[in-house]
Design a protein around this motif. Structure first.
Motif, PDB file in Angstrom:
ATOM      1  N   LEU A 165       0.809  -1.219   0.000  1.00  0.00           N
ATOM      2  CA  LEU A 165       0.000   0.000   0.000  1.00  0.00           C
ATOM      3  C   LEU A 165       0.841   1.268   0.000  1.00  0.00           C
ATOM      4  CD1 LEU A 165      -2.786  -0.923   2.613  1.00  0.00           C
ATOM      5  CD2 LEU A 165      -2.547  -1.662   0.240  1.00  0.00           C
ATOM      6  N   ALA A 166       2.140   1.158  -0.302  1.00  0.00           N
ATOM      7  CA  ALA A 166       3.050   2.310  -0.331  1.00  0.00           C
ATOM      8  C   ALA A 166       3.041   3.077   0.989  1.00  0.00           C
ATOM      9  CB  ALA A 166       2.710   3.242  -1.495  1.00  0.00           C
ATOM     10  N   GLY A 167       2.816   2.373   2.092  1.00  0.00           N
ATOM     11  CA  GLY A 167       2.799   3.012   3.409  1.00  0.00           C
ATOM     12  C   GLY A 167       1.446   3.569   3.811  1.00  0.00           C
ATOM     13  N   GLY A 168       0.419   3.364   2.979  1.00  0.00           N
ATOM     14  CA  GLY A 168      -0.917   3.835   3.313  1.00  0.00           C
ATOM     15  C   GLY A 168      -1.564   2.983   4.381  1.00  0.00           C
ATOM     16  N   ASN A 169      -2.511   3.574   5.121  1.00  0.00           N
ATOM     17  CA  ASN A 169      -3.196   2.874   6.215  1.00  0.00           C
ATOM     18  C   ASN A 169      -4.667   2.623   5.937  1.00  0.00           C
ATOM     19  OD1 ASN A 169      -1.499   5.170   8.414  1.00  0.00           O
ATOM     20  ND2 ASN A 169      -0.735   3.236   7.608  1.00  0.00           N
ATOM     21  N   ILE A 170      -5.166   3.053   4.782  1.00  0.00           N
ATOM     22  CA  ILE A 170      -6.580   2.864   4.470  1.00  0.00           C
ATOM     23  C   ILE A 170      -6.759   1.509   3.790  1.00  0.00           C
ATOM     24  CG2 ILE A 170      -8.552   3.726   3.163  1.00  0.00           C
ATOM     25  CD1 ILE A 170      -7.879   5.581   5.386  1.00  0.00           C
ATOM     26  N   TRP A 171      -7.586   0.667   4.394  1.00  0.00           N
ATOM     27  CA  TRP A 171      -7.836  -0.673   3.881  1.00  0.00           C
ATOM     28  C   TRP A 171      -9.239  -0.756   3.278  1.00  0.00           C
ATOM     29  CZ3 TRP A 171      -4.647  -5.183   4.290  1.00  0.00           C
ATOM     30  CH2 TRP A 171      -3.395  -4.933   4.854  1.00  0.00           C
ATOM     31  N   ASN A 172      -9.417  -1.736   2.419  1.00  0.00           N
ATOM     32  CA  ASN A 172     -10.735  -2.083   1.901  1.00  0.00           C
ATOM     33  C   ASN A 172     -11.677  -2.252   3.089  1.00  0.00           C
ATOM     34  OD1 ASN A 172     -12.990  -3.592   0.992  1.00  0.00           O
ATOM     35  ND2 ASN A 172     -11.796  -4.554  -0.624  1.00  0.00           N
ATOM     36  N   ASP A 173     -12.738  -1.435   3.155  1.00  0.00           N
ATOM     37  CA  ASP A 173     -13.557  -1.461   4.368  1.00  0.00           C
ATOM     38  C   ASP A 173     -14.581  -2.587   4.403  1.00  0.00           C
ATOM     39  OD1 ASP A 173     -15.548  -0.524   2.667  1.00  0.00           O
ATOM     40  OD2 ASP A 173     -15.695   1.455   3.577  1.00  0.00           O
ATOM     41  N   THR A 174     -14.486  -3.525   3.475  1.00  0.00           N
ATOM     42  CA  THR A 174     -15.288  -4.749   3.576  1.00  0.00           C
ATOM     43  C   THR A 174     -14.451  -5.916   4.096  1.00  0.00           C
ATOM     44  OG1 THR A 174     -14.815  -5.508   1.316  1.00  0.00           O
ATOM     45  CG2 THR A 174     -16.667  -3.986   1.603  1.00  0.00           C
ATOM     46  N   ALA A 175     -13.158  -5.653   4.404  1.00  0.00           N
ATOM     47  CA  ALA A 175     -12.261  -6.728   4.819  1.00  0.00           C
ATOM     48  C   ALA A 175     -12.737  -7.393   6.102  1.00  0.00           C
ATOM     49  CB  ALA A 175     -10.848  -6.190   4.999  1.00  0.00           C
TER      50      ALA A 175
END
Length: 799
Positions: free
Chosen positions: A633-643
Motif C-alpha cells: 500500500l506504499a505506506g498507506g493505512n486505508i484498507w478495503n472497508d469490507t475486509a
C-alpha cells in the motif's frame, strides 16, 4: 454491495480539490522505497513538525485558558487514612509541563510530609520507573498494554481523573463533529457516527481481548446523506469524510468511543497529516482539513473546537438515537453530558489477589479529592471530573487485583508488537525449532565479496541476548568466527534497546517507521536516524522467520496472476497519502478509481466475475499489517472497508488458534475470497497466486529461489540497526563486524542455518557501501515566518 455503490457515488460527486494542493505533493504512483529514495526518510520534516509543536505547547503550558473557579463542596476532601513515607513517582508530559505539578506536590506533602512526590515527563508502569502513569489510555494502545501484561502477568488498573479541554490544543479537547454550514442535518447519535466513519467489522478491541460482540455488518454503513434522513438534493449525495492519519493516537480514542474498539475505517476517509511547508513552517492537519471541509458542502470531519472557522457548524450529539442531543460547551464537557469528551487516565499496578500499593492508593485518592481537583481547575486547561464520578473512582481504589489466566494475558503481544530482534511475525504453528535447518539447498555465493580483515579492531560489542539471531545457530557462529579473526573484540549479550544506548547493534525485523514507530522514536530522541543495514533475506515459508507473503485464493479461482498495484487495489482503499519513512507523504496517495472490488476488475471470468472480492486479513493492529502496508500500500493505512479480520484467539481447551490457517480455511470454502499468509499455510482448496512487481512484468511464485533472488516482490528482510553520530564514521569494530556479516563467509553462516536466506551479491555490496557513508547533521532551518504559537494544532499532539 453498499460499500461498492458508495465508492462509485463518491467518484461521481467527488469533494473539491484542496486549494493548498501542491504539484510536488500529489500522488506519484511510486513504491514505498522509491519515495524514500527520492525524498528521504522524514528526519528533516519531523524536526520541523516537532519543533513547532514543542514551541506551541511550551507557550500554552503555563497559561490559564479557563479562569472560572467552580465551588468544590461536593467533592470529597482528602483525609489521609495513614501517614506514609517514601517516594512516589508519577509520569505525564502535559501534567509535568502544566501548572498542576507544583500545586499537587505542595498540597500532598502538607498532608503527607514523609512522602517525596516526583512528577516526571516520561515513564511507564511496565518498566517500573514510575508508580502511576498518566496520559492517553494505555488500554487503547494495544502494543503497550500487551507488553505490560506479558511482563507483569497482571491486568492494568486504571481510573480517569480529569476531563479534556474544550478548545486547548494538546490538552485533549473533546471530539467535535463539524458539517458544512448549509447542511440541514440537526444532530447525530454515536451509532450514526459509527455508520459514517467506520466500516463493517468482525469485532473490536477491549484491551488485548478481541471482542466479537463489537461486530457489525455492512448493512449499518451510512454512506449517503439520504441514509441520515436528508431529502431533496442531499438524498443521494455521498458523505465526504475528512480525518487524520489512522496511526495518530487521537484515532484510538475515537475508535473506542465510536467504533466500540473496532479499527476498520470507512475507506473513503481523506487523511490530513502534519507536513512541512516549503518555508519550513508546519502544515497543521486539523486547521487544513476543517478549512477544506468548509468548502465542501457534503463534507464531515471530527476535530476540536479550536479548529472551528466560519463555514462549518458543530453538531449536537447523543449517546443513542433516543437523545438527548447535546451541543459541545464548556459546561457539557464539565458534566460529561456531551458524549465525546476525552478522559485523562491514571494507570497503576495491581497484582492478582492484592490491593493497591498504599502510597499509590493515597496519591490517586488525592488526585480525585477536592484538593486534587481544585488544582486541575486552577491550571485552567483540563476540566475536573464530576463530583459523583470522583467518588465512583475513589471507591474503585479499594479493588483487589483480579485473578487472571496467564494464557490469556498478553495473548496478542507477539502479533501486535514482536520484539525488535525477532521476525516480522511469530511462529503461529508453535513447532518451528530455532536450531533446525529447514532448507538444505546451497546457493552460489561466490559473487559476494570475501572477507578480508582490515586493521585489527578491539573492544566490546553489545548485542541483545535473546531473539532469533542468538537462539538460532547464526548469531553464535557469526560471533565465534569474528572473535577468531579479531581476538581483541568481545561480545556482551544483554537484552536492551539501541534507542536508550543499552546495545550497540540490534538485529532482527525491520523497525516500524510511521508516526510513533521505533524508527520515529529514535529520530525524535537523538535528532538523527539510525543506520539500517539489511543482513539477510527472510525465509520463503518458515513460520516466524520473516516468511514471504503469499497471496492465497480459492483453488477454483482462475486468476493467472496479480501485480502489486492490483493487490493495492484489492486490499487497500483510496488514500490521500501514506507513511513513506517516518513522515506522511501525499506522494503515496491514490484515488478510488484504482479500487478493485470485483473479480471481473482483476480480469476473472466465470462464477466470481461479477461478485465482490471477499478480503480476509489479520486484524489491522497486528504488526504484520504495517509490513504489508509498506510492501503493497506504499505506506498507506486505508484498507478495503469490507475486509474481514481474523484474530488470534483461544480455543475452548485454552490452546491457541492459528490465524493464518484459519484465513486459509475461509478462502478454501469461499470461491470469491482472497487472503495473504506464508505459503506453508496454503491448505487444500487454496492455491498461491503468482505476483509481479509491476504491470506487464512476469508473474512470479514464491519459492526458495525467487525469494532469495528478489524476483518475488513480497519477500521480507532481516536488518541490523546501529547508531552513528552525524558527521562521523561508524564505530570501527561495529563496522568491521557488519562487514563480516555481509561477506561471503558471513552469508554462508546464514545459509547453513537453513531458515533465513542469504543475500544476493548485489544486495550485499549495496549494504556494504552504506557502512562507509558519513551522514551530515540534519538541521531544521528557521521558518521564513515565526509560527503562531496559539494557532490550534492537531489535537493528536497530546492527551
Amino acid at each position: 454491495m453498499l460499500c461498492g455503490l458508495a465508492a462509485a457515488q463518491a467518484q461521481d460527486t467527488a469533494p473539491p480539490a484542496p486549494s493548498h494542493a501542491q504539484d510536488d505533493k500529489r500522488a506519484t504512483g511510486e513504491s514505498y522505497q522509491q519515495i524514500i529514495d527520492r525524498l528521504g526518510d522524514g528526519m528533516l520534516e519531523n524536526l520541523v513538525i516537532r519543533g513547532e509543536h514543542n514551541a506551541r505547547t511550551d507557550a500554552r503550558a503555563k497559561k490559564r485558558f479557563y479562569t472560572q473557579l467552580a465551588p468544590m463542596d461536593d467533592y470529597p476532601a482528602y483525609a489521609p487514612k495513614q501517614q506514609l513515607s517514601g517516594t512516589i513517582r508519577i509520569s505525564g508530559l502535559y501534567l509535568h509541563d502544566g501548572l498542576i505539578k507544583d500545586q499537587w506536590v505542595a498540597a500532598f506533602q502538607k498532608f503527607q510530609p514523609g512522602v517525596k512526590v516526583e512528577i516526571v515527563q516520561q515513564g511507564t508502569i511496565a518498566s517500573g520507573k514510575v508508580d502511576i502513569q498518566t496520559g492517553p489510555r494505555i488500554a487503547d494502545r494495544l502494543r503497550e498494554v500487551s507488553e505490560y501484561e506479558r511482563s507483569t502477568k497482571q491486568r492494568i488498573f486504571e481510573v480517569d481523573w480529569a476531563t479534556g479541554s474544550y478548545n486547548v490544543p494538546g490538552w485533549s479537547p473533546g471530539f467535535v463533529i463539524f458539517v458544512h454550514k448549509d447542511n440541514p442535518i440537526a444532530h447525530m447519535s454515536v451509532d450514526q457516527l459509527d455508520g459514517i466513519f467506520a466500516g463493517a467489522r468482525t469485532g473490536g478491541w477491549k484491551g488485548t481481548t478481541w471482542d466479537p460482540g463489537s461486530a457489525r455488518g455492512a448493512d449499518k454503513n451510512l454512506r449517503t446523506w439520504g441514509q441520515l434522513g436528508l431529502t431533496g438534493e442531499w438524498a443521494d449525495k455521498p458523505i465526504h469524510i475528512y480525518g487524520r492519519p489512522l496511526k495518530y493516537n487521537i484515532q484510538l480514542g475515537f475508535e473506542r468511543k465510536v467504533f466500540q474498539g473496532g479499527d476498520i475505517w470507512n475507506e473513503n476517509t481523506m487523511e490530513y497529516s502534519h507536513e512541512m511547508n516549503p518555508d519550513y513552517t508546519r502544515y497543521t492537519s486539523s486547521v487544513e482539513m476543517v478549512k477544506d471541509m468548509a468548502a465542501d458542502k457534503y463534507g464531515i470531519v471530527f476535530s476540536d473546537m479550536g479548529s472551528s472557522i466560519p463555514g462549518v457548524r458543530a453538531l449536537p450529539l447523543a449517546a443513542t438515537k433516543a437523545g438527548p442531543f447535546v451541543a459541545i460547551t464548556e459546561q457539557s464537557l464539565r458534566d460529561r453530558s456531551y458524549p465525546l469528551f476525552i478522559e485523562q487516565w491514571a494507570q497503576a499496578r495491581l497484582a492478582p489477589g492484592k490491593p493497591l500499593n498504599p502510597l499509590v492508593k493515597e496519591f490517586l485518592t488525592f488526585m480525585l479529592s477536592r484538593e486534587g481537583q481544585d488544582a486541575i481547575q486552577r491550571d485552567g486547561k483540563w476540566f475536573t471530573v464530576p463530583a459523583s464520578h470522583a467518588r465512583e473512582m475513589i471507591a474503585r481504589l479499594d479493588a483487589i487485583g483480579p485473578q487472571v489466566d496467564e494464557r490469556e494475558l498478553g495473548l496478542q503481544t507477539d502479533m501486535i508488537a514482536p520484539k525488535k530482534w525477532e521476525g516480522e511475525s511469530p511462529d503461529e504453528t508453535g513447532k518451528v525449532s530455532a536450531t533446525q535447518a529447514y532448507y538444505t539447498k546451497r546457493f552460489d555465493l561466490s559473487g559476494l565479496p570475501a572477507y578480508k580483515p582490515g586493521a585489527q579492531v578491539s573492544g566490546v560489542i553489545r548485542m541483545p541476548a535473546s531473539g532469533q539471531m542468538m537462539a538460532s545457530k547464526v548469531g553464535p557462529a557469526l560471533v565465534a568466527a569474528f572473535e577468531k579473526l579479531h581476538p581483541g573484540v568481545k561480545f556482551e549479550f544483554k537484552d536492551g534497546d539501541l534507542n536508550s544506548g543499552q546495545v550497540d547493534v540490534s538485529m532482527g525485523r525491520k523497525w516500524t517507521t510511521y508516526f510513533a514507530g521505533e524508527y520515529y522514536n529514535f529520530q525524535m530522541k537523538h535528532e538523527r536516524s539510525p543506520r539500517e543495514i539489511q543482513i539477510a533475506t527472510g525465509s520463503a515459508d518458515v513460520s516466524g522467520w520473516s516468511p514471504a507473503f503469499a497471496i492465497l485464493v480459492n483453488a477454483k479461482n482462475p486468476i493467472k496472476g496479480l501485480s502489486v498495484k492490483q493487490l493495492d487495489g484489492i486490499f487497500g482503499g483510496p488514500r490521500r497519502g501514506g507513511w513513506a519513512g517516518t513522515t506522511w507523504r501525499r506522494q503515496a496517495g491514490r484515488g478510488a478509481d484504482q479500487n478493485i472490488r470485483t473479480w471481473a476488475q482483476a480480469g476473472v471470468t466465470g462464477y466470481c466475475a461479477n461478485k465482490p472480492i471477499n478480503v480476509v486479513i489479520p486484524p489491522l493492529k497486528y504488526h504484520l499489517m504495517s509490513v504489508f502496508e509498506r510492501k503493497v500500500l506504499a505506506g498507506g493505512n486505508i484498507w478495503n472497508d469490507t475486509a474481514r479480520e481474523v484474530p488470534l484467539a483461544l480455543n475452548a481447551d485454552k490452546s491457541r488458534t492459528v490465524p493464518s490457517a484459519d484465513r486459509a480455511k475461509i478462502v478454501a470454502e469461499d470461491p470469491c475470497a482472497i487472503t495473504f499468509a506464508p505459503s506453508t499455510f496454503a491448505a487444500a482448496g487454496t492455491r498461491v497466486v503468482p505476483i509481479s512487481d509491476a504491470k506487464g512484468k512476469a508473474f512470479v511464485k514464491p519459492s526458495l529461489d525467487t525469494v532469495q533472488q528478489g524476483s518475488y516482490p513480497l519477500g521480507l528482510g532481516v536488518y541490523a540497526y546501529a547508531d552513528q553520530l552525524a558527521g562521523q564514521p561508524m564505530e570501527p569494530r561495529l563496522k568491521e563486524f557488519l562487514r563480516f556479516v555481509l561477506s561471503r563467509e558471513g552469508q554462508e553462516i546464514v545459509q547453513a542455518d537453513g531458515k533465513w536466506l542469504p543475500l544476493t551479491a548485489k544486495v550485499a555490496r549495496a549494504q556494504m557501501e552504506k557502512l562507509d557513508v558519513v551522514t551530515p547533521q540534519v538541521v531544521a532551518p528557521k521558518p521564513a515566518k515565526k509560527p503562531d504559537i496559539y494557532l490550534p494544532p492537531d489535537s493528536s499532539e497530546g492527551s
